[in-house]
Design an enzyme around this catalytic site. Structure first.
Site, short mmCIF file in Angstrom:
data_model
loop_
_atom_site.label_atom_id
_atom_site.label_comp_id
_atom_site.label_asym_id
_atom_site.label_seq_id
_atom_site.Cartn_x
_atom_site.Cartn_y
_atom_site.Cartn_z
N ASP A 190 -9.68 -2.96 -7.24
CA ASP A 190 -9.09 -2.07 -6.25
C ASP A 190 -9.87 -0.75 -6.19
OD1 ASP A 190 -7.32 -0.19 -4.91
OD2 ASP A 190 -5.73 -1.67 -5.20
N HIS A 197 -8.27 -3.60 -2.82
CA HIS A 197 -7.05 -3.09 -2.21
C HIS A 197 -6.78 -3.86 -0.91
CE1 HIS A 197 -4.01 0.03 -2.16
NE2 HIS A 197 -4.18 0.14 -0.86
N CYS A 257 0.84 -1.19 0.00
CA CYS A 257 0.00 0.00 0.00
C CYS A 257 0.89 1.25 0.00
CB CYS A 257 -0.94 -0.07 1.21
SG CYS A 257 -2.10 1.29 1.40
#
Length: 234
Positions: free
Chosen positions: A169, A201, A121
């Site tokens: 995502d 995500h 991330c």
């Protein structure tokens, strides 16, 4: 074995956690946190890498801020809180901290060869930016949210790189993923992009609501193979 160490920076000592393999030595991996910090999940990933034979360093990149981690990622507003905390970071300072951690790891006696970068991330983008300033053995980036804003650095990231993205995502569109793919593979650079159908995500975080077991399993297996092929563990 795990221990707390300090990484010297221009503003003082940044805390970091170091995991060592049973052998006592091995290739280094700089592990860069997601927005939830060096959480229980990140620490489990670090321990798994140490079991594979790596020396793993995870710097606490929120060290200048009031909070370090979010372990209870099931809280209703945890994403908003974590994003707000991450937004307090100075991006340039964070990259400098990551570079400092990379250099400390590379200099350790038990580290063989050149370390690799692995980020999740927020850490995926930091790993990319750090790779542009250092020469890691390899880079693995999981759904790096900052990558669309960092593509001008792509020519400077010359190490082999592996990028993981879910096709569902919420924070990275497929148009952005295509732009990332084009940039990181341009001019024959050794980049590999893997897509996971239906994964959102943070699909690798098994403490989080968006965890996707199949995507996580496949991506981790691919990551371990990639690291073996591009570090001195091979």
């Amino acid at each position: 074995m795990t221990q707390q160490i300090a990484v010297p920076t221009t503003d003082g000592e940044m805390p970091a956690r170091l995991w060592s393999p049973k052998s006592g030595s091995g290739p280094g991996i700089l592990l860069l946190q997601e927005i939830f910090g060096v959480s229980a999940y990140i620490q489990r990933r670090a321990a798994s890498l140490a079991e594979e034979g790596y020396v793993v360093l995870a710097p606490f990149l929120y060290w200048r801020l009031d909070r370090q981690t979010f372990d209870d990622v099931s809280a209703p507003d945890v994403v908003e809180q974590a994003m707000a905390l991450a937004g307090q970071m100075d991006a340039e300072q964070a990259v400098a901290d990551a570079v400092a951690a990379f250099e400390v790891l590379a200099a350790r006696d038990e580290v063989t060869g050149t370390p690799a970068n692995l980020g999740f991330c927020m850490g995926g983008g930091l790993g990319f930016a750090t790779a542009a300033r250092t020469e890691p053995a390899a880079l693995v980036s999981y759904y790096g949210t900052a990558l669309p804003q960092l593509l001008d650095l792509a020519p400077q990231v010359t190490c082999p790189s592996l990028h993981h993205f879910g096709t569902a995502d919420d924070y990275l569109s497929m148009d952005e993923v295509r732009a990332i793919t084009k940039a990181v593979t341009a001019d024959g650079r050794p980049a590999q992009v893997e897509l996971y159908d239906g994964a959102n995500h943070a699909f690798d975080n098994d403490d989080f609501s968006l965890y996707h077991p199949e995507a996580s399993r496949r991506a981790w297996a691919t990551t371990l193979d990639f690291l073996r092929n591009h570090t001195s563990l091979a």
